[in-house]
Design an enzyme around this catalytic site. Sequence first.
Site, PDB file in Angstrom:
ATOM      1  N   LYS A 249    -151.961 -12.629 -38.915  1.00  0.00           N
ATOM      2  CA  LYS A 249    -152.030 -12.616 -40.382  1.00  0.00           C
ATOM      3  C   LYS A 249    -153.287 -13.324 -40.894  1.00  0.00           C
ATOM      4  O   LYS A 249    -153.959 -12.841 -41.785  1.00  0.00           O
ATOM      5  CB  LYS A 249    -150.817 -13.332 -41.007  1.00  0.00           C
ATOM      6  CG  LYS A 249    -149.484 -12.692 -40.725  1.00  0.00           C
ATOM      7  CD  LYS A 249    -148.380 -13.372 -41.533  1.00  0.00           C
ATOM      8  CE  LYS A 249    -148.184 -14.846 -41.212  1.00  0.00           C
ATOM      9  NZ  LYS A 249    -147.674 -15.114 -39.859  1.00  0.00           N
TER      10      LYS A 249
ATOM     11  N   ARG B 195    -142.036 -17.692 -47.199  1.00  0.00           N
ATOM     12  CA  ARG B 195    -141.454 -17.776 -45.859  1.00  0.00           C
ATOM     13  C   ARG B 195    -139.935 -17.653 -45.897  1.00  0.00           C
ATOM     14  O   ARG B 195    -139.301 -17.641 -44.855  1.00  0.00           O
ATOM     15  CB  ARG B 195    -141.777 -19.138 -45.225  1.00  0.00           C
ATOM     16  CG  ARG B 195    -143.166 -19.294 -44.667  1.00  0.00           C
ATOM     17  CD  ARG B 195    -143.230 -18.828 -43.246  1.00  0.00           C
ATOM     18  NE  ARG B 195    -143.841 -19.681 -42.242  1.00  0.00           N
ATOM     19  CZ  ARG B 195    -145.114 -19.968 -42.099  1.00  0.00           C
ATOM     20  NH1 ARG B 195    -145.997 -19.596 -42.979  1.00  0.00           N
ATOM     21  NH2 ARG B 195    -145.540 -20.675 -41.073  1.00  0.00           N
TER      22      ARG B 195
ATOM     23  N   ARG C 265    -153.299 -19.361 -24.519  1.00  0.00           N
ATOM     24  CA  ARG C 265    -154.450 -19.871 -25.247  1.00  0.00           C
ATOM     25  C   ARG C 265    -154.902 -21.234 -24.693  1.00  0.00           C
ATOM     26  O   ARG C 265    -154.081 -22.088 -24.384  1.00  0.00           O
ATOM     27  CB  ARG C 265    -154.048 -20.033 -26.710  1.00  0.00           C
ATOM     28  CG  ARG C 265    -155.170 -19.852 -27.659  1.00  0.00           C
ATOM     29  CD  ARG C 265    -154.664 -19.295 -28.931  1.00  0.00           C
ATOM     30  NE  ARG C 265    -153.927 -20.317 -29.664  1.00  0.00           N
ATOM     31  CZ  ARG C 265    -153.849 -20.326 -30.991  1.00  0.00           C
ATOM     32  NH1 ARG C 265    -154.462 -19.398 -31.689  1.00  0.00           N
ATOM     33  NH2 ARG C 265    -153.153 -21.246 -31.595  1.00  0.00           N
TER      34      ARG C 265
ATOM     35  N   ARG D  64    -152.843 -26.608 -26.433  1.00  0.00           N
ATOM     36  CA  ARG D  64    -152.407 -27.383 -27.595  1.00  0.00           C
ATOM     37  C   ARG D  64    -150.890 -27.524 -27.610  1.00  0.00           C
ATOM     38  O   ARG D  64    -150.190 -26.614 -27.175  1.00  0.00           O
ATOM     39  CB  ARG D  64    -152.810 -26.669 -28.880  1.00  0.00           C
ATOM     40  CG  ARG D  64    -154.274 -26.688 -29.118  1.00  0.00           C
ATOM     41  CD  ARG D  64    -154.543 -25.960 -30.423  1.00  0.00           C
ATOM     42  NE  ARG D  64    -155.969 -25.845 -30.616  1.00  0.00           N
ATOM     43  CZ  ARG D  64    -156.546 -24.913 -31.348  1.00  0.00           C
ATOM     44  NH1 ARG D  64    -155.822 -24.012 -31.973  1.00  0.00           N
ATOM     45  NH2 ARG D  64    -157.845 -24.882 -31.482  1.00  0.00           N
TER      46      ARG D  64
ATOM     47  N   ARG E 245    -140.783 -21.660 -33.459  1.00  0.00           N
ATOM     48  CA  ARG E 245    -141.406 -21.079 -34.657  1.00  0.00           C
ATOM     49  C   ARG E 245    -140.938 -19.644 -34.859  1.00  0.00           C
ATOM     50  O   ARG E 245    -140.733 -19.192 -35.974  1.00  0.00           O
ATOM     51  CB  ARG E 245    -142.928 -21.153 -34.546  1.00  0.00           C
ATOM     52  CG  ARG E 245    -143.433 -22.587 -34.648  1.00  0.00           C
ATOM     53  CD  ARG E 245    -144.898 -22.681 -34.367  1.00  0.00           C
ATOM     54  NE  ARG E 245    -145.699 -22.045 -35.391  1.00  0.00           N
ATOM     55  CZ  ARG E 245    -146.963 -21.671 -35.242  1.00  0.00           C
ATOM     56  NH1 ARG E 245    -147.569 -21.853 -34.087  1.00  0.00           N
ATOM     57  NH2 ARG E 245    -147.618 -21.120 -36.223  1.00  0.00           N
TER      58      ARG E 245
HETATM   59  P1  AMP Z   1    -148.879 -21.481 -40.345  1.00  0.00           P
HETATM   60  O1  AMP Z   1    -150.276 -21.934 -40.148  1.00  0.00           O
HETATM   61  O2  AMP Z   1    -148.727 -20.492 -41.479  1.00  0.00           O
HETATM   62  O3  AMP Z   1    -148.198 -21.021 -39.091  1.00  0.00           O
HETATM   63  O4  AMP Z   1    -148.055 -22.772 -40.836  1.00  0.00           O
HETATM   64  C1  AMP Z   1    -147.940 -23.930 -40.030  1.00  0.00           C
HETATM   65  C2  AMP Z   1    -146.716 -24.741 -40.456  1.00  0.00           C
HETATM   66  O5  AMP Z   1    -146.828 -25.118 -41.830  1.00  0.00           O
HETATM   67  C3  AMP Z   1    -145.396 -23.972 -40.377  1.00  0.00           C
HETATM   68  O6  AMP Z   1    -144.847 -24.017 -39.083  1.00  0.00           O
HETATM   69  C4  AMP Z   1    -144.553 -24.721 -41.396  1.00  0.00           C
HETATM   70  O7  AMP Z   1    -144.078 -25.944 -40.880  1.00  0.00           O
HETATM   71  C5  AMP Z   1    -145.564 -25.044 -42.478  1.00  0.00           C
HETATM   72  N1  AMP Z   1    -145.629 -23.980 -43.505  1.00  0.00           N
HETATM   73  C6  AMP Z   1    -146.657 -23.129 -43.786  1.00  0.00           C
HETATM   74  N2  AMP Z   1    -146.361 -22.301 -44.799  1.00  0.00           N
HETATM   75  C7  AMP Z   1    -145.105 -22.634 -45.201  1.00  0.00           C
HETATM   76  C8  AMP Z   1    -144.220 -22.142 -46.198  1.00  0.00           C
HETATM   77  N3  AMP Z   1    -144.556 -21.123 -47.003  1.00  0.00           N
HETATM   78  N4  AMP Z   1    -143.006 -22.739 -46.319  1.00  0.00           N
HETATM   79  C9  AMP Z   1    -142.647 -23.764 -45.529  1.00  0.00           C
HETATM   80  N5  AMP Z   1    -143.407 -24.266 -44.554  1.00  0.00           N
HETATM   81  C10 AMP Z   1    -144.631 -23.711 -44.378  1.00  0.00           C
END
Ligand code: AMP
Length: 217
Positions: free
Chosen positions: A13, A88, A122, A155, A166
């Site tokens: 994404k 989300r 990775r 990481r 996740r």
């Molecule tokens: P991402 O880089 O989008 O995978 O986000 C990394 C982490 O940030 C996620 O695993 C969540 O803990 C938090 N996060 C990002 N976007 C959201 C969202 N819209 N709602 C809740 N937590 C979020």
Amino acid sequence: MRIVLLGPPGAGKGTQASKLSEEFHIPKVATGDMLRAEVSGGSDLGRRAQEYMRRGELVPDDIIIRMIEARLSEEDCRRGFILDGFPRNIAQARALEGIVTIDLVIHIDVDEEEVVERFTGRLACRQCQAVYHRRFNPPLHEGVCDACGGELYQRVDDREEVVRQRFRTYREATQPLIEFYRSRAILERVDGSGTIEEVAAHIREVLASRGLVTSAG
Ligand code: AMP
């Protein structure tokens, strides 16, 4: 052009959002990036968010919704934006409906085993942060960075148990959004298993079919 990119972690994404942002001159709004900036800046918000992020869980809705509402009201979002990582869950999607009308939701579809392989293969360089992949982009010498000779490591976020957590969060909280947006007739699915360029081409086709861009280019 107000677009949401939906899909599991590792679907690409962020990469696709960056390409669209560059091409259409509208900002990419990525809540994960915004949160990481808050964490590294040491703000109150960052401190609250950090624990959830480390566990692969969602940060509480009130924090995220306030943050996104402020961001979308900024001048540069007026002509459109690409949302990456928001909404989300259903509560966030409902809140978004109260802020702005979304034109299109693109679901980038990839299955769990492919996501696990993408992440767990990775490798990152401790010195220069260059990123490799055991299978798709291996370094010339095992464990050593091509660019600077630094040591390569995995990481914490990329470990299998964290990736699977996740993905579980995605399945439970985020996947219901597919039905939510389908019922509003603004959902399109794109196969996310190809190369970056293949997925980008599919997204262009979808945008053209929805009349959001001309198909000529
Ligand atoms: P991402 O880089 O989008 O995978 O986000 C990394 C982490 O940030 C996620 O695993 C969540 O803990 C938090 N996060 C990002 N976007 C959201 C969202 N819209 N709602 C809740 N937590 C979020």
